[in-house]
Design a protein around this motif. Sequence first.
Motif, PDB file in Angstrom:
ATOM      1  N   THR A  66       0.824  -1.216   0.000  1.00  9.81           N
ATOM      2  CA  THR A  66       0.000   0.000   0.000  1.00  9.81           C
ATOM      3  C   THR A  66       0.857   1.264   0.000  1.00  9.81           C
ATOM      4  OG1 THR A  66      -0.127   0.135   2.422  1.00  9.81           O
ATOM      5  CG2 THR A  66      -1.797  -1.192   1.303  1.00  9.81           C
ATOM      6  N   ILE A 104      -4.493   0.570  -4.082  1.00 15.40           N
ATOM      7  CA  ILE A 104      -4.186   1.696  -3.192  1.00 15.40           C
ATOM      8  C   ILE A 104      -2.706   2.040  -3.270  1.00 15.40           C
ATOM      9  CG2 ILE A 104      -4.059   2.397  -0.762  1.00 15.40           C
ATOM     10  CD1 ILE A 104      -6.639   0.785  -0.310  1.00 15.40           C
ATOM     11  N   GLU A 150      -3.490   5.940  -4.656  1.00 15.93           N
ATOM     12  CA  GLU A 150      -4.512   5.987  -3.612  1.00 15.93           C
ATOM     13  C   GLU A 150      -5.718   6.814  -4.034  1.00 15.93           C
ATOM     14  OE1 GLU A 150      -4.901   7.912   0.834  1.00 15.93           O
ATOM     15  OE2 GLU A 150      -3.097   6.741   0.388  1.00 15.93           O
ATOM     16  N   VAL A 175     -10.728   3.563   1.012  1.00 13.53           N
ATOM     17  CA  VAL A 175      -9.297   3.506   1.290  1.00 13.53           C
ATOM     18  C   VAL A 175      -9.016   3.454   2.785  1.00 13.53           C
ATOM     19  CG1 VAL A 175      -7.114   4.753   1.077  1.00 13.53           C
ATOM     20  CG2 VAL A 175      -8.683   4.644  -0.876  1.00 13.53           C
TER      21      VAL A 175
END
Length: 356
Positions: free
Chosen positions: A86, A231, A235, A245
């Motif tokens: 991420t 993400i 994002e 998110v």
Amino acid sequence: MSAPAARGGEGPAEGAGMAVEPAESALQRIARSPVTVTFVALVTMVVAFSIAAEGQFNTMDNFRQLAQNVAILTVVSVGTTFVIATAGVDLSIPSGIVLGEVFAVKALSLIHVDEGTAVDVAGSDSEPWYWLVALGGSLLGGLALGIVNGVAVGYMRIPPLLATLGTLGAGLGCALLLQNGVNTATYALDPISTGHAIPGVPNLIPIAALVVVLGVVLLNFSVFGRHTLAIGSNEEAARRVGIKVERHLLKVYVLGGVTSGFAGFLSLSYFTTTSIAGHSTDNLKAITAVALGGTSLFGGVASIIGTLIGVWIPAVLQNGFVIVGVQPYWQDVVVGLVLILTVWADQLRRRRRSER
């Protein structure tokens, strides 16, 4: 009529007057994969040490011991892979492991399996439900840490580096408070690490292998894995296509905390004692393993199999150096240089993609 956009941002758009680059074959993609490069490096190390220390390095007993030694770090690194995918980072791994150990000991004490009793129940008298109670405590400790990390990063928008640095100190402080600064020994979980559910294979090895398999499935064959990579790639774009998110980041950091807590449970069973000061560099080891395995520190690209390979590289180096008589401190030098080159290569790949 305008030319269609290139899929995935790869290569030029097809259209009139434009040359079309030949599609890269599956074999070429595999050969260029960071995971393949890392695997080749690992195999090269194994072959080199097998030649340099024939009959000592390349034995089944040595490989079995190596696999057992990296099992706990493998469990932690699987969770860390999702966090880094991420574009985040988790420095609180030592806290998660230690809290997993401490919560397990406290859970055992609640059912009156204290230090003295644990010695008595070790072996044939040890009950499996003791293990389940301790496991529940360990997972609870990791869960609590993961929730704090997830809320701080996902909802409070604190940079992951600072958020997890804060929980690193806070978690270790909590462990010291719960233990009054003293480690506690217990043998109630000893059969988990010393047992052999598969003849000739210590239990820690299949446990770590199972975690790797679950990680592969979760990352590559689930919506959770796709959202995690989305993400990490972008994002804001992920938010625009409907991915929640903040909630997903909470789940990812909870996963990281739970795997750390589970690693604490395995560590307690292996070393038979809590080790409040014994995991101080496990966060760096896990991050290094993930990066060496081809997961991008900038997010969006991840590989659980690559992480498994990355865990083995420092272990093989250290073991091989000891056997051939080279100072094992060289392992840190080699791994550090390889890590720098790995990140540099990742930056070059990203730069080439953005220029297409």
